[in-house]
Design an enzyme around this catalytic site. Structure first.
Site, PDB file in Angstrom:
ATOM      1  N   ASP A 152       0.841  -1.208   0.000  1.00  0.00           N
ATOM      2  CA  ASP A 152       0.000   0.000   0.000  1.00  0.00           C
ATOM      3  C   ASP A 152       0.877   1.259   0.000  1.00  0.00           C
ATOM      4  O   ASP A 152       0.676   2.182  -0.820  1.00  0.00           O
ATOM      5  CB  ASP A 152      -0.896  -0.047   1.250  1.00  0.00           C
ATOM      6  CG  ASP A 152      -2.017   0.966   1.232  1.00  0.00           C
ATOM      7  OD1 ASP A 152      -2.292   1.542   0.163  1.00  0.00           O
ATOM      8  OD2 ASP A 152      -2.623   1.171   2.296  1.00  0.00           O
ATOM      9  N   THR A 196      -0.891 -11.184   3.423  1.00  0.00           N
ATOM     10  CA  THR A 196       0.213 -12.015   3.939  1.00  0.00           C
ATOM     11  C   THR A 196       1.379 -11.217   4.524  1.00  0.00           C
ATOM     12  O   THR A 196       2.385 -11.790   4.926  1.00  0.00           O
ATOM     13  CB  THR A 196       0.786 -12.938   2.834  1.00  0.00           C
ATOM     14  OG1 THR A 196       1.390 -12.129   1.818  1.00  0.00           O
ATOM     15  CG2 THR A 196      -0.307 -13.802   2.233  1.00  0.00           C
ATOM     16  N   GLY A 197       1.230  -9.899   4.578  1.00  0.00           N
ATOM     17  CA  GLY A 197       2.279  -9.081   5.177  1.00  0.00           C
ATOM     18  C   GLY A 197       1.881  -8.697   6.591  1.00  0.00           C
ATOM     19  O   GLY A 197       1.739  -9.552   7.473  1.00  0.00           O
ATOM     20  N   VAL A 198       1.640  -7.413   6.779  1.00  0.00           N
ATOM     21  CA  VAL A 198       1.254  -6.874   8.089  1.00  0.00           C
ATOM     22  C   VAL A 198       0.007  -7.584   8.647  1.00  0.00           C
ATOM     23  O   VAL A 198      -0.108  -7.766   9.866  1.00  0.00           O
ATOM     24  CB  VAL A 198       0.966  -5.357   7.959  1.00  0.00           C
ATOM     25  CG1 VAL A 198       0.508  -4.755   9.280  1.00  0.00           C
ATOM     26  CG2 VAL A 198       2.204  -4.635   7.460  1.00  0.00           C
TER      27      VAL A 198
HETATM   28  P1  ADP Z   1      -1.434  -6.776   4.108  1.00  0.00           P
HETATM   29  O1  ADP Z   1      -1.668  -5.626   5.043  1.00  0.00           O
HETATM   30  O2  ADP Z   1      -2.651  -7.111   3.257  1.00  0.00           O
HETATM   31  O3  ADP Z   1      -0.844  -7.956   4.796  1.00  0.00           O
HETATM   32  P2  ADP Z   1       1.191  -6.022   3.024  1.00  0.00           P
HETATM   33  O4  ADP Z   1       1.489  -4.928   2.061  1.00  0.00           O
HETATM   34  O5  ADP Z   1       1.756  -5.908   4.392  1.00  0.00           O
HETATM   35  O6  ADP Z   1      -0.409  -6.183   3.039  1.00  0.00           O
HETATM   36  O7  ADP Z   1       1.667  -7.394   2.394  1.00  0.00           O
HETATM   37  C1  ADP Z   1       1.011  -8.064   1.349  1.00  0.00           C
HETATM   38  C2  ADP Z   1       2.034  -8.707   0.434  1.00  0.00           C
HETATM   39  O8  ADP Z   1       2.575  -7.731  -0.439  1.00  0.00           O
HETATM   40  C3  ADP Z   1       3.223  -9.344   1.163  1.00  0.00           C
HETATM   41  O9  ADP Z   1       3.474 -10.614   0.588  1.00  0.00           O
HETATM   42  C4  ADP Z   1       4.353  -8.376   0.864  1.00  0.00           C
HETATM   43  O10 ADP Z   1       5.606  -9.046   0.826  1.00  0.00           O
HETATM   44  C5  ADP Z   1       3.968  -7.914  -0.522  1.00  0.00           C
HETATM   45  N1  ADP Z   1       4.568  -6.655  -0.992  1.00  0.00           N
HETATM   46  C6  ADP Z   1       5.065  -5.619  -0.291  1.00  0.00           C
HETATM   47  N2  ADP Z   1       5.495  -4.645  -1.117  1.00  0.00           N
HETATM   48  C7  ADP Z   1       5.266  -5.087  -2.394  1.00  0.00           C
HETATM   49  C8  ADP Z   1       5.491  -4.569  -3.699  1.00  0.00           C
HETATM   50  N3  ADP Z   1       6.053  -3.362  -3.885  1.00  0.00           N
HETATM   51  N4  ADP Z   1       5.122  -5.311  -4.769  1.00  0.00           N
HETATM   52  C9  ADP Z   1       4.543  -6.517  -4.611  1.00  0.00           C
HETATM   53  N5  ADP Z   1       4.289  -7.076  -3.412  1.00  0.00           N
HETATM   54  C10 ADP Z   1       4.665  -6.370  -2.317  1.00  0.00           C
END
Ligand code: ADP
Length: 170
Positions: free
Chosen positions: A32, A116-118
């Protein structure tokens, strides 16, 4: 066609990239934050007019400075152990994003690994849901991309998709 890429989703020159946003749609960390940074401040101004987004639903914004024409913002579930409707909500993110894409004549679309991130959704379990939905919709698009940030994610998606698809790693 369904393709697995290892890339920064903000660099993709396609019709739409999906943002794993939060309920405010006003920016955050992870993908995001990267999308807001690359799209420029107009994205925040535009998203202020959208009135937020409920978990499992999606809203569309222009790509502004991104190479992608559109951003489809969706809000994945926060992982709470798996019994709080997380798989259904995650599936709805993909479904609503795809439906919005179809309504807007989008032909090429890329998804990050939503939640899968935060938000802490276990990678393997999230990929099972993601792959199921990507496969359900791929025939309605020219190109559907699972855009993985890490090699681990690429391996998970590749394994789930079986030998019928080659992962293109950039
Ligand atoms: P959420 O809050 O839905 O978990 P995150 O952004 O924390 O969202 O993570 C979702 C996924 O996006 C994770 O697998 C993370 O590694 C990945 N991610 C982070 N930055 C990027 C990017 N610039 N391009 C593609 N995927 C990304």
């Amino acid at each position: 066609m369904l393709k697995v890429l290892q890339d920064d989703i903000t660099t993709l020159k396609i019709d739409a990239i999906v943002n794993a946003a939060n309920n405010s749609l006003l920016g955050g960390g992870g993908v995001d934050g990267a999308i807001h940074k690359a799209a420029g401040p107009e994205l925040l101004e535009f998203n202020k007019t959208l009135g937020g987004c409920e978990t499992g639903t999606a809203k569309i914004s222009p790509g502004f400075k991104l190479p992608a024409k559109w951003i489809i913002n969706t809000v994945g579930p926060v992982w709470q152990g798996g019994d709080a409707g997380e798989p259904e909500l995650l599936a709805q993110c993909y479904q609503h994003s795809f439906e919005l894409a179809l309504e807007n004549q989008i032909k090429t679309i890329a998804f990050p690994a939503i939640s899968t991130g935060v938000y802490g959704y276990p990678k393997q379990a999230a990929a099972v849901v993601a792959v199921q939905q990507l496969k359900n919709y791929e025939h309605r698009f020219e190109e559907v991309i699972a855009c993985c940030f890490s090699e681990v994610d690429v391996e998970i998606y590749e394994r789930l998709l079986g030998s019928g698809i080659q992962a293109a790693v950039i």
